[in-house]
Write an enzyme that holds these catalytic residues in place. Structure first.
Site, mmCIF file in Angstrom:
data_model
loop_
_atom_site.group_PDB
_atom_site.id
_atom_site.type_symbol
_atom_site.label_atom_id
_atom_site.label_comp_id
_atom_site.label_asym_id
_atom_site.label_seq_id
_atom_site.Cartn_x
_atom_site.Cartn_y
_atom_site.Cartn_z
ATOM 1 N N GLU A 66 0.825 -1.197 0.000
ATOM 2 C CA GLU A 66 0.000 0.000 0.000
ATOM 3 C C GLU A 66 0.869 1.261 0.000
ATOM 4 O O GLU A 66 1.946 1.280 0.579
ATOM 5 C CB GLU A 66 -0.939 -0.016 1.208
ATOM 6 C CG GLU A 66 -1.909 -1.183 1.096
ATOM 7 C CD GLU A 66 -2.896 -1.312 2.240
ATOM 8 O OE1 GLU A 66 -3.972 -1.864 1.999
ATOM 9 O OE2 GLU A 66 -2.604 -0.867 3.356
ATOM 10 N N CYS A 114 3.558 8.341 1.350
ATOM 11 C CA CYS A 114 4.039 7.345 2.302
ATOM 12 C C CYS A 114 4.270 6.052 1.525
ATOM 13 O O CYS A 114 3.330 5.469 0.983
ATOM 14 C CB CYS A 114 2.973 7.176 3.383
ATOM 15 S SG CYS A 114 3.410 5.985 4.636
ATOM 16 N N CYS A 173 6.327 -7.354 7.210
ATOM 17 C CA CYS A 173 7.471 -6.862 7.986
ATOM 18 C C CYS A 173 7.844 -7.927 9.001
ATOM 19 O O CYS A 173 6.977 -8.547 9.610
ATOM 20 C CB CYS A 173 7.122 -5.557 8.696
ATOM 21 S SG CYS A 173 8.530 -4.864 9.604
ATOM 22 N N CYS A 232 1.205 -3.097 15.327
ATOM 23 C CA CYS A 232 1.241 -2.755 13.907
ATOM 24 C C CYS A 232 0.600 -3.844 13.042
ATOM 25 O O CYS A 232 0.965 -5.022 13.137
ATOM 26 C CB CYS A 232 2.689 -2.533 13.482
ATOM 27 S SG CYS A 232 2.892 -2.290 11.700
ATOM 28 N N CYS A 247 -1.350 5.344 9.840
ATOM 29 C CA CYS A 247 -0.138 4.634 10.270
ATOM 30 C C CYS A 247 -0.498 3.290 10.881
ATOM 31 O O CYS A 247 -1.369 3.212 11.740
ATOM 32 C CB CYS A 247 0.587 5.393 11.363
ATOM 33 S SG CYS A 247 1.017 7.050 10.939
ATOM 34 N N CYS A 302 6.094 -5.596 15.402
ATOM 35 C CA CYS A 302 5.728 -4.738 16.526
ATOM 36 C C CYS A 302 4.297 -5.072 16.954
ATOM 37 O O CYS A 302 3.423 -5.346 16.133
ATOM 38 C CB CYS A 302 5.835 -3.265 16.146
ATOM 39 S SG CYS A 302 7.516 -2.793 15.720
HETATM 40 N N1 SAH Z 1 9.005 0.130 9.955
HETATM 41 C C1 SAH Z 1 9.197 1.515 10.087
HETATM 42 C C2 SAH Z 1 8.352 2.344 9.168
HETATM 43 C C3 SAH Z 1 6.940 1.907 8.939
HETATM 44 S S1 SAH Z 1 5.847 2.065 10.302
HETATM 45 C C4 SAH Z 1 8.996 1.946 11.527
HETATM 46 O O1 SAH Z 1 8.523 1.158 12.323
HETATM 47 O O2 SAH Z 1 9.369 3.069 11.823
HETATM 48 C C5 SAH Z 1 5.537 3.821 10.312
HETATM 49 C C6 SAH Z 1 5.120 4.363 11.663
HETATM 50 O O3 SAH Z 1 3.803 3.935 11.996
HETATM 51 C C7 SAH Z 1 6.020 3.900 12.785
HETATM 52 O O4 SAH Z 1 6.362 4.955 13.632
HETATM 53 C C8 SAH Z 1 5.157 2.914 13.497
HETATM 54 O O5 SAH Z 1 5.538 2.750 14.811
HETATM 55 C C9 SAH Z 1 3.797 3.523 13.367
HETATM 56 N N2 SAH Z 1 2.717 2.589 13.597
HETATM 57 C C10 SAH Z 1 2.698 1.280 13.339
HETATM 58 N N3 SAH Z 1 1.511 0.742 13.683
HETATM 59 C C11 SAH Z 1 0.757 1.752 14.159
HETATM 60 C C12 SAH Z 1 -0.587 1.841 14.627
HETATM 61 N N4 SAH Z 1 -1.390 0.775 14.665
HETATM 62 N N5 SAH Z 1 -1.035 3.039 15.030
HETATM 63 C C13 SAH Z 1 -0.251 4.128 14.946
HETATM 64 N N6 SAH Z 1 1.013 4.109 14.503
HETATM 65 C C14 SAH Z 1 1.517 2.930 14.110
HETATM 66 FE FE1 SF4 Z 2 7.504 -3.307 10.906
HETATM 67 FE FE2 SF4 Z 2 5.219 -2.207 11.687
HETATM 68 FE FE3 SF4 Z 2 7.209 -2.451 13.417
HETATM 69 FE FE4 SF4 Z 2 7.428 -0.660 11.431
HETATM 70 S S1 SF4 Z 2 5.938 -0.631 13.124
HETATM 71 S S2 SF4 Z 2 8.977 -2.134 12.104
HETATM 72 S S3 SF4 Z 2 6.318 -1.767 9.804
HETATM 73 S S4 SF4 Z 2 6.106 -4.144 12.430
#
Ligand code: SAH
Ligand code: SF4
Length: 392
Positions: A90, A103, A110, A117, A348, A114
């Site tokens: 996306e 973006c 990934c 996420c 995000c 996390c």
């Molecule tokens: N992998 C990279 C970039 C992609 S995620 C990273 O983790 O930085 C982009 C941003 O979205 C990151 O700061 C991540 O922590 C945040 N993010 C991920 N899941 C989210 C969620 N469910 N709600 C809000 N922010 C989120």
């Molecule tokens: Fe991967 Fe999502 Fe963690 Fe970014 S926030 S490193 S996309 S799992």
């Protein structure tokens, strides 16, 4: 057939040389592709006919396959691209007054996983190629330029954030040439300040990026102590907070800005108390000692965007505001990210790609407003070269 979207200008120069062409031909070709959005070699009239024939025979500008497109009420656009093998990625365009931010995804899925996420929950499928990262920008820029009827010299996209699906620094070899295309004056000509790599903290690659291609850096911290961060961002067990901040400090010497953006996802009852705010403040401010030097930073608080199966909730607005106030009172510039496009799951952490994620798709569809491909976008025109921080 070689896909010319995979090359930065140097690599395109090498390829052209192999075809027996002079280096400046590569620059002309590069401009056709990335400044004019041209795919048809026959239309590149300032290239010699013999070269155009060679291009037709051996090269292509292979765009991504659009699986769907949605436009949110606030004008945010989300494209779902089918990248084959059952994978979808996306890309999200966020229009704001005077600027347009794209973006971009760096991986299908990934591996960092996390806790909060949607992409992480989906698991890791594969790295995107340089061409697939560049193609997201190519598609969005020229599609939007057409739709918004932008004039010569106007750009739809003024900022890029590597904040889509995936951990860009776990796809480093493909990322760097893609960044170089974004920055190249013969392509998109974005300044280093307007291209942001966001990372969950792949320390050795932050160090390499500092030397290879220092663009703006965002670190997704989410917690100020290792025990909590271990639970939220499993990569922390490998690269704990002290190492991550030391690497970010080292990055600053080469960075286009004099601060690092710290991203902090606000999770109800998990990391959002006043005590958590004070701990973050202490970490970032430091105490001037060698053991605790702090980090020049701006903090971006991201209200958690829920998705099914996360089991987490967004912090209440007042708690986010109180958290911001603690940081602000402590002298740290803090912003609360406005959630954009959440009615189409484009915010995000909501990016999951439909092909593999059928359960949440059905649920998302229920909320989404599908729109025809030619959708009303609020017209915005951004002059080239206008200097504005994408997240100030
Ligand atoms: N992998 C990279 C970039 C992609 S995620 C990273 O983790 O930085 C982009 C941003 O979205 C990151 O700061 C991540 O922590 C945040 N993010 C991920 N899941 C989210 C969620 N469910 N709600 C809000 N922010 C989120
Ligand atoms: Fe991967 Fe999502 Fe963690 Fe970014 S926030 S490193 S996309 S799992």
């Amino acid at each position: 057939m070689v896909n010319l979207l995979q090359f930065d200008r140097d690599a395109l120069g090498d390829w052209c040389e192999q075809q027996g062409e002079r280096p400046f031909r590569a620059t002309q070709l590069f401009r056709w592709i990335h400044q004019r959005g041209e795919r048809d070699f026959a239309a590149m009239t300032d290239l010699a006919k013999s070269f155009r024939d060679k291009l037709v025979a051996s090269a292509e500008i292979r765009a991504l396959t659009v699986a769907s497109e949605q436009v949110a009420d606030d004008g945010t656009v989300k494209w779902l691209f089918d990248v084959g093998g059952g994978n979808a990625i996306e890309t999200v365009f966020i229009p704001e007054a005077g600027r347009g931010t794209l973006c971009i995804s760096s991986q299908a899925g990934c591996a960092v996983n996390c806790r909060f996420c949607a992409t992480g929950h989906q698991g890791f499928s594969r790295n995107l190629t340089t061409a697939e990262m560049v193609a997201q920008l190519w598609h969005a820029e020229f599609e939007l330029r057409r739709r918004l009827a932008l004039g010569a010299g106007e750009r739809a996209i003024t900022n890029v954030v590597m904040m889509g699906m995936g951990e860009p620094l776990q796809n480093y070899a493909a990322l760097v040439p893609a960044l170089r295309v974004m920055l190249d004056d013969h392509a998109y000509g974005l300044s280093r300040r307007r291209v942001t790599v966001s990372t969950s903290g792949v320390v050795p690659m932050i160090d390499r990026l500092r030397d290879d291609c220092p663009v703006a850096l965002a670190v997704s911290l989410h917690a100020a102590d290792d025990a909590l961060r271990d639970a939220l961002v499993p990569l922390n067990r490998k690269y704990p907070i002290a190492e991550l901040l030391a690497s970010a400090r080292g990055y600053l010497a080469h960075a286009p800005r004099d601060f690092i953006t710290i991203e902090y996802c606000m999770l109800d009852g998990v990391n959002d108390s006043p005590a958590h705010a004070l701990a973050l403040l202490a970490l970032l401010r430091g105490d001037g000692s060698a053991a605790n030097p702090g980090l020049p930073s701006k903090v971006n608080l991201i209200p958690f965007n829920p998705f099914s199966a996360s089991g987490l909730k967004r912090s209440p607005v007042e708690r986010v505001a109180a958290f911001a106030e603690v940081l602000h009172d402590g002298g740290i510039v803090t912003t609360i990210r406005k959630t954009r496009g959440d009615d189409i799951a484009a915010a995000c952490g909501q990016l999951a790609g439909e092909v593999q994620d059928r359960t949440s798709v059905a649920e998302r569809r229920a909320h989404a407003v599908a729109v025809p491909v030619v959708a009303p976008l609020s017209p915005r025109r951004a002059p080239v070269g206008e200097q504005r921080s994408h997240r100030a």
